[in-house]
Design an enzyme around this catalytic site. Sequence first.
Site, PDB file in Angstrom:
ATOM      1  N   LYS A   1      -9.432   2.101  -2.159  1.00 33.44           N
ATOM      2  CA  LYS A   1      -9.669   1.470  -0.857  1.00 33.44           C
ATOM      3  C   LYS A   1     -11.014   1.876  -0.276  1.00 33.44           C
ATOM      4  CE  LYS A   1      -7.271   0.804   3.577  1.00 33.44           C
ATOM      5  NZ  LYS A   1      -6.047   1.186   4.330  1.00 33.44           N
TER       6      LYS A   1
ATOM      7  N   CYS B   1      -5.091  -3.346   2.508  1.00 31.75           N
ATOM      8  CA  CYS B   1      -4.848  -3.294   3.943  1.00 31.75           C
ATOM      9  C   CYS B   1      -6.105  -3.558   4.766  1.00 31.75           C
ATOM     10  CB  CYS B   1      -4.190  -1.962   4.313  1.00 31.75           C
ATOM     11  SG  CYS B   1      -3.244  -2.068   5.868  1.00 31.75           S
TER      12      CYS B   1
ATOM     13  N   GLU C   1       0.858  -1.193   0.000  1.00 33.54           N
ATOM     14  CA  GLU C   1       0.000   0.000   0.000  1.00 33.54           C
ATOM     15  C   GLU C   1       0.890   1.237   0.000  1.00 33.54           C
ATOM     16  OE1 GLU C   1      -3.541   1.714   2.973  1.00 33.54           O
ATOM     17  OE2 GLU C   1      -2.061   0.278   3.715  1.00 33.54           O
TER      18      GLU C   1
ATOM     19  N   VAL D   1      -0.173  -2.289  10.770  1.00 33.74           N
ATOM     20  CA  VAL D   1       0.359  -1.895  12.074  1.00 33.74           C
ATOM     21  C   VAL D   1      -0.218  -2.760  13.193  1.00 33.74           C
ATOM     22  CG1 VAL D   1       0.876   0.473  11.414  1.00 33.74           C
ATOM     23  CG2 VAL D   1      -1.391  -0.063  12.302  1.00 33.74           C
ATOM     24  N   MET D   2      -1.415  -3.309  13.004  1.00 27.20           N
ATOM     25  CA  MET D   2      -1.990  -4.238  13.981  1.00 27.20           C
ATOM     26  C   MET D   2      -1.468  -5.648  13.710  1.00 27.20           C
ATOM     27  SD  MET D   2      -5.930  -2.932  14.440  1.00 27.20           S
ATOM     28  CE  MET D   2      -6.434  -3.397  12.766  1.00 27.20           C
TER      29      MET D   2
END
Length: 263
Positions: free
Chosen positions: A114, A147, A42, A174-175
Site C-alpha cells: 500500500k 483502501c 484489506e 471507515v469514511m
Amino acid sequence: MIRVAFGQMYPKLLEPEENYLKGESLIEKAAENGARLIVLPELFDTGYNFENREEVESVAQPVPNGKTTGFLVRAAKKYHIFIVAGTAEKDSLGRLYNSAVVVGPQGYLGKYRKIHLFAREKEFFEPGNLGFEVFHLGFARVGVMICFDWFFPESARTLALKGAEIIAHPANLVMPYAPRAMPIRALENRVYTITADRVGEERGLRFIGRSQINSPLAETLVEGSEDGEEIGIAEIDLSLARRKGLNDYNDIFRDRRPEHYAR
C-alpha cells in the site's frame, strides 16, 4: 463474459487462523457460483485497529513464504480460482507493510504494498515501495490498490495506463465516500473495479461494508450490505474495459495531454 466476486467479512483482530476459516468459506462460495476471481478485504487475516507495533509484528507474515500466502495458494488450487487478499507483511529486515497478495490455481503471482497509508497506519507500516503493478491472470489484466489509495486518482489511472482491465481493491473503509467515488474511478479509466470491504466494529472503529463491483460505465453491478459477511458476484464483459474510445473522435487515453498536467 466472466464472473468475479468480492468477499465481505468481519475479521477477528489478531486471530489469523479464525480469519482463514472465514476467508475460505467466502472463497468456496464464490467458486461454487462460477467466479474466476475473488477479492478479500484489506488485512483480512489480522484485523485492522492495532494498539501498537508489537501487535502487528505478532501476526505479520513474510510474503510469499508465510502462513497467509500458503493458505491463499492452497485455497486457490483447491477451488480453481484467483484471489487478491490484503495482509500484514513482514520483510526480511523486519519492516512492516500493508500488502495485498495475488495468487491463482498455479500458485503465487505477486504482491502489492500500500502506497497511501491512512491515519494510524503510519505508526506501524512503511509506505509501499513496489509501485502499482498489473498482474496477468490469463483471462484478464488485474491491477491492485488498497483502501485509501482510492482517494488519489493517480492510483487507478496509473494502473489503467499500465493495462489493467480490472482493479482489485481490498479495503477497510471507515469514511463514507468510497462507495460514491469508486464508480467514477471505474468510469474515468474505463475499467471494472472490485472493492472488497470489511464490516463490524473494532476497538471503537466502525467499518462501513458496502463492497462493490463497478463497471466502466459507472454502474454499480452489485453492492454489499453495511454489516453482513457475504459474497457479491457480477458477470463482466472485459471487451468493454478494453475499449477506451467514447465515439469516433474521443479516446480517453489518446486524448490525454500530459504536457499540460505538470505543475
